[in-house]
Enzyme design. Structure first.
Site, mmCIF file in Angstrom:
data_model
loop_
_atom_site.group_PDB
_atom_site.id
_atom_site.type_symbol
_atom_site.label_atom_id
_atom_site.label_comp_id
_atom_site.label_asym_id
_atom_site.label_seq_id
_atom_site.Cartn_x
_atom_site.Cartn_y
_atom_site.Cartn_z
ATOM 1 N N LYS A 39 3.858 -3.568 -21.409
ATOM 2 C CA LYS A 39 4.095 -2.428 -20.508
ATOM 3 C C LYS A 39 5.546 -1.952 -20.613
ATOM 4 C CE LYS A 39 3.536 0.541 -17.097
ATOM 5 N NZ LYS A 39 4.707 0.744 -16.327
ATOM 6 N N LEU A 67 0.821 -1.223 0.000
ATOM 7 C CA LEU A 67 0.000 0.000 0.000
ATOM 8 C C LEU A 67 0.851 1.269 0.000
ATOM 9 C CD1 LEU A 67 -2.748 -1.256 2.484
ATOM 10 C CD2 LEU A 67 -2.880 -1.128 -0.020
ATOM 11 N N HIS A 82 5.881 -0.036 -23.764
ATOM 12 C CA HIS A 82 5.200 1.240 -23.493
ATOM 13 C C HIS A 82 6.171 2.202 -22.800
ATOM 14 C CE1 HIS A 82 3.341 3.794 -20.444
ATOM 15 N NE2 HIS A 82 2.287 3.924 -21.232
ATOM 16 N N ASN A 83 6.843 1.717 -21.771
ATOM 17 C CA ASN A 83 7.786 2.575 -21.052
ATOM 18 C C ASN A 83 8.958 2.985 -21.942
ATOM 19 O OD1 ASN A 83 6.112 1.955 -18.911
ATOM 20 N ND2 ASN A 83 7.784 1.797 -17.446
ATOM 21 N N GLY A 128 1.054 6.270 -13.454
ATOM 22 C CA GLY A 128 1.577 6.817 -12.203
ATOM 23 C C GLY A 128 0.509 6.836 -11.130
ATOM 24 N N ARG A 159 20.114 9.484 -21.578
ATOM 25 C CA ARG A 159 20.041 9.626 -20.120
ATOM 26 C C ARG A 159 21.384 9.245 -19.496
ATOM 27 N NH1 ARG A 159 14.150 7.927 -17.639
ATOM 28 N NH2 ARG A 159 12.875 8.732 -19.331
ATOM 29 N N GLU A 218 7.842 5.689 -23.993
ATOM 30 C CA GLU A 218 7.768 6.876 -23.127
ATOM 31 C C GLU A 218 9.162 7.545 -23.029
ATOM 32 O OE1 GLU A 218 5.810 6.017 -19.305
ATOM 33 O OE2 GLU A 218 7.465 7.080 -18.355
ATOM 34 N N VAL A 248 3.960 -4.267 -4.837
ATOM 35 C CA VAL A 248 5.178 -4.025 -4.058
ATOM 36 C C VAL A 248 6.347 -3.824 -5.010
ATOM 37 C CG1 VAL A 248 4.299 -5.444 -2.160
ATOM 38 C CG2 VAL A 248 5.896 -6.449 -3.782
ATOM 39 N N SER A 266 -0.090 1.529 -16.127
ATOM 40 C CA SER A 266 0.573 2.805 -16.420
ATOM 41 C C SER A 266 -0.310 3.980 -16.050
ATOM 42 C CB SER A 266 0.916 2.902 -17.905
ATOM 43 O OG SER A 266 1.425 4.196 -18.173
ATOM 44 N N ALA A 320 9.308 -4.166 -7.380
ATOM 45 C CA ALA A 320 9.593 -5.259 -8.324
ATOM 46 C C ALA A 320 10.854 -6.014 -7.904
ATOM 47 C CB ALA A 320 9.759 -4.672 -9.728
ATOM 48 N N ASN A 334 -0.570 -4.737 3.970
ATOM 49 C CA ASN A 334 0.773 -4.234 3.707
ATOM 50 C C ASN A 334 1.716 -4.909 4.685
ATOM 51 O OD1 ASN A 334 2.327 -2.122 2.139
ATOM 52 N ND2 ASN A 334 2.970 -1.623 4.226
HETATM 53 P P1 NBP Z 1 7.394 0.821 -4.153
HETATM 54 O O1 NBP Z 1 7.944 0.275 -5.417
HETATM 55 O O2 NBP Z 1 8.100 1.970 -3.511
HETATM 56 O O3 NBP Z 1 7.285 -0.376 -3.075
HETATM 57 C C1 NBP Z 1 6.885 -0.130 -1.751
HETATM 58 C C2 NBP Z 1 5.976 -1.234 -1.254
HETATM 59 O O4 NBP Z 1 6.660 -2.495 -1.345
HETATM 60 C C3 NBP Z 1 5.596 -1.050 0.201
HETATM 61 O O5 NBP Z 1 4.261 -1.431 0.362
HETATM 62 C C4 NBP Z 1 6.547 -1.994 0.914
HETATM 63 O O6 NBP Z 1 6.076 -2.425 2.181
HETATM 64 C C5 NBP Z 1 6.559 -3.147 -0.055
HETATM 65 N N1 NBP Z 1 7.641 -4.106 0.141
HETATM 66 C C6 NBP Z 1 8.985 -3.972 -0.041
HETATM 67 BR BR1 NBP Z 1 9.822 -2.428 -0.505
HETATM 68 N N2 NBP Z 1 9.668 -5.081 0.219
HETATM 69 C C7 NBP Z 1 8.738 -5.993 0.572
HETATM 70 C C8 NBP Z 1 8.814 -7.344 0.954
HETATM 71 N N3 NBP Z 1 9.978 -7.994 0.979
HETATM 72 N N4 NBP Z 1 7.673 -7.972 1.287
HETATM 73 C C9 NBP Z 1 6.496 -7.337 1.248
HETATM 74 N N5 NBP Z 1 6.345 -6.047 0.883
HETATM 75 C C10 NBP Z 1 7.460 -5.373 0.537
HETATM 76 O O7 NBP Z 1 5.848 1.213 -4.329
HETATM 77 P P2 NBP Z 1 5.106 1.985 -5.530
HETATM 78 O O8 NBP Z 1 5.876 3.167 -6.015
HETATM 79 O O9 NBP Z 1 3.723 2.174 -5.039
HETATM 80 O O10 NBP Z 1 5.105 0.931 -6.725
HETATM 81 C C11 NBP Z 1 4.547 -0.373 -6.606
HETATM 82 C C12 NBP Z 1 4.807 -1.145 -7.889
HETATM 83 O O11 NBP Z 1 4.174 -0.465 -8.966
HETATM 84 C C13 NBP Z 1 6.288 -1.245 -8.266
HETATM 85 O O12 NBP Z 1 6.530 -2.489 -8.852
HETATM 86 C C14 NBP Z 1 6.472 -0.155 -9.283
HETATM 87 O O13 NBP Z 1 7.538 -0.428 -10.172
HETATM 88 C C15 NBP Z 1 5.124 -0.178 -9.982
HETATM 89 N N6 NBP Z 1 4.744 1.069 -10.624
HETATM 90 C C16 NBP Z 1 4.969 2.268 -10.031
HETATM 91 C C17 NBP Z 1 4.588 3.451 -10.670
HETATM 92 C C18 NBP Z 1 4.806 4.775 -10.010
HETATM 93 O O14 NBP Z 1 4.489 5.797 -10.658
HETATM 94 N N7 NBP Z 1 5.307 4.831 -8.791
HETATM 95 C C19 NBP Z 1 3.923 3.387 -11.899
HETATM 96 C C20 NBP Z 1 3.663 2.158 -12.463
HETATM 97 C C21 NBP Z 1 4.072 1.006 -11.814
HETATM 98 P P3 NBP Z 1 6.477 -1.620 3.525
HETATM 99 O O15 NBP Z 1 5.505 -0.491 3.617
HETATM 100 O O16 NBP Z 1 6.278 -2.618 4.604
HETATM 101 O O17 NBP Z 1 7.897 -1.166 3.372
#
Ligand code: NBP
Length: 491
Positions: free
Chosen positions: A186, A14, A189-190, A134, A291, A193, A78, A132, A80, A36
């Site tokens: 996806k 979350l 797509h990126n 954000g 980049r 982007e 969570v 996708s 990746a 979470n």
């Molecule tokens: P993050 O990529 O920053 O991940 C944070 C989450 O992962 C937290 O809930 C954290 O739990 C959990 N987590 C971790 Br770190 N290690 C863990 C483990 N070993 N076991 C269980 N939970 C774990 O979050 P986000 O930016 O919301 O992105 C989530 C996914 O969506 C990623 O794969 C990201 O690449 C993808 N994504 C992100 C975007 C964007 O714009 N940010 C866009 C599209 C896709 P905790 O709270 O207990 O630390």
């Protein structure tokens, strides 16, 4: 009050994406089970947004799964990589046959293929879904690219389609294909982007350094461009970023941001995959390398053409640079056309990569559908995606987008401008790797005889690698006895 089996969907992870996705489901009337790793994020979400819909709080995976109706649908959001594997395993150990695990993170498609196979063997369904848009998209309607078994889409698809963005009443979500297809699409797509942003950056720099325009003036140009063929989210927000004034210095914000672009890796994955598939995605590759170059601090300092910041005199000379364009409105229009043509090439290459990936992995991807689901919600949403959809509707086996009448005409209408821009940029010493490589790609595709014939000759000379002949049947190979009497033999 027991809440067993009341939730239609569960979200674990979350952080920003998972929270917003959970709220999006709740806004559509679904009861959402929340989980979470650390309870703090769950409680923060409930405290701030608990009143927006029906949520079920859970502290453990057992409680989380208990809250879900069967077959269960759980979305993992969570980080990746290893965290995703850890969560998948924990869930799979406790789930029952028929339950669906959805990985909504940015997983590498080969990981998704591996995970899908392993989870299928355990009697569960695994869906790798690219999401996708954000955080804003996750909350208000993202573009969703789910892969995995078609059977799981029957139960999952309606929910995902409902929370996705909609354009003209059509959801920006469709079943992409089996196992890793969703995450592959996806990824591309990126990559597109990356390429889109690089081209926008080059256009900005041409107007800044070529014409000496200020950020605010360039913002006005981009706003104007956004009313035409270039109408897109990225062009729209380019104007917004350029217009932003830094509160601390009073300067345009863009002028105080460090000019080193970072990356999380999906662009790099796209290029690596393209290398393996043998698909020339030069636009995406140039963007990834641009980049990397921006972050090559030591090299940039050593080669800088002005006074070096380390006091060691001048950097490398650039030779004599040309004069600025004299007709500013014409130059701006040329840059607009060059940007549009280069963008068409970038998409043409990306779609070719999807085509090649689909063939390699037997995914059966319908290319026109990709254009449809990228029209809304995602970062590369753009008006011209309608044209891409039409092109693939007209000819699903289109070899390249630029052969479709609309795109052929659009590129031809801009070709003179495109060449002028690349020439002028070269004279002015303004780097335009995206514009220039797209133009070279376009010229190369249209060249009747490429120098690859000479390459083959050289390969045969030093390595006896053989070559085909223009007057022999395809597949027949020949070798010249270079170190002998130089007669030709059939290989
Ligand atoms: P993050 O990529 O920053 O991940 C944070 C989450 O992962 C937290 O809930 C954290 O739990 C959990 N987590 C971790 Br770190 N290690 C863990 C483990 N070993 N076991 C269980 N939970 C774990 O979050 P986000 O930016 O919301 O992105 C989530 C996914 O969506 C990623 O794969 C990201 O690449 C993808 N994504 C992100 C975007 C964007 O714009 N940010 C866009 C599209 C896709 P905790 O709270 O207990 O630390």
């Amino acid at each position: 009050m027991t809440q067993t089996g009341t939730a239609q969907i569960g979200v674990t992870g979350l952080a920003v994406m998972g929270s917003n996705l959970a709220r999006n489901f709740a806004h559509h009337g679904y009861t959402v089970a929340l989980h979470n790793r650390s309870i703090a994020k769950t409680d923060a979400l409930l405290a701030e947004h608990g009143s927006e819909g029906t949520f079920v709080r859970s502290e453990t995976i057992a409680e989380f799964l208990d809250a879900l109706e069967k077959p269960r649908r759980v979305i993992i959001m969570v980080k990746a990589g290893d965290p995703t594997d850890a969560v998948i395993n924990e869930l799979a150990d406790a789930m029952e046959p028929g339950d669906i695990i959805i990985d909504g993170g940015n997983a590498l498609y080969t990981d998704t293929i591996r995970r899908e196979k392993a989870i299928r063997e355990r009697g569960l369904h695994f869906v790798g879904a690219g999401i996708s848009g954000g955080e804003e998209g996750a909350l208000n309607g993202p573009s969703i690219m789910p892969g995995g078994p078609a059977e799981s889409y029957k139960s999952l698809g309606p929910l995902l389609e409902e929370i996705s963005a909609h354009v003209d009443g059509v959801p920006c979500c469709t079943h992409i294909g089996p196992d890793g297809a969703g995450h592959f699409v996806k990824m591309v797509h990126n990559g597109i982007e990356y390429s889109d942003m690089q081209l926008i950056g080059e256009a900005y720099q041409l107007l800044r350094d070529g014409l000496g325009l200020e950020a605010g003036q360039i913002a006005d140009v981009f706003s104007e461009w956004n009313k035409g063929d270039l109408d897109s989210y990225l062009v729209e927000i380019t104007a917004e970023v350029l217009r932003q004034v830094d509160a601390k210095t009073g300067k345009p914000l863009v002028d105080v941001i460090v000019d080193e672009a970072e990356q999380k890796g999906t662009g790099r994955w796209t290029v690596k995959s393209a290398l393996d598939l043998g698909v020339p995605v030069t636009g995406i590759a140039e963007a990834v390398f641009a980049r990397a170059l921006s972050g090559s601090v030591a090299q940039r300092k050593a080669a800088f053409r002005g006074e070096r910041s380390d006091g060691k005199g001048q950097g490398l000379a650039s030779g004599e640079l040309g004069a600025a364009p004299t007709d500013a409105p014409q130059f701006i229009e040329d840059v607009r056309k060059a940007l549009y043509a280069s963008k068409i090439i970038a998409y043409a290459q990306g779609f070719n990569q999807i085509q090649a990936g689909s063939a390699e992995y037997n995914w059966g991807i319908t290319l026109g559908d990709m254009a449809t689901i990228w029209r809304g919600g995602c970062i590369i949403r753009a008006k011209f995606l309608n044209r891409i959809k039409e092109a693939y509707d007209d000819d699903p086996d289109l070899a390249t987008l630029i052969a479709a009448p609309y795109f052929r005409d659009a590129v031809e209408a801009g070709i003179d401008s495109w060449r002028r821009v690349v020439v002028k940029a070269t004279e002015l010493g303004i780097p335009v790797p995206g514009f220039a490589s797209a133009l070279s790609y376009y010229d190369a595709l249209r060249t009747e005889r490429l120098p690859a014939a000479l390459t083959q000759g050289l390969r045969d000379f030093f390595g006896a690698h053989t070559y085909g002949r223009t007057d022999a049947p395809e597949g027949q190979k020949f070798h010249t006895l270079w170190s002998g009497d130089r007669s030709e033999v059939e290989a």
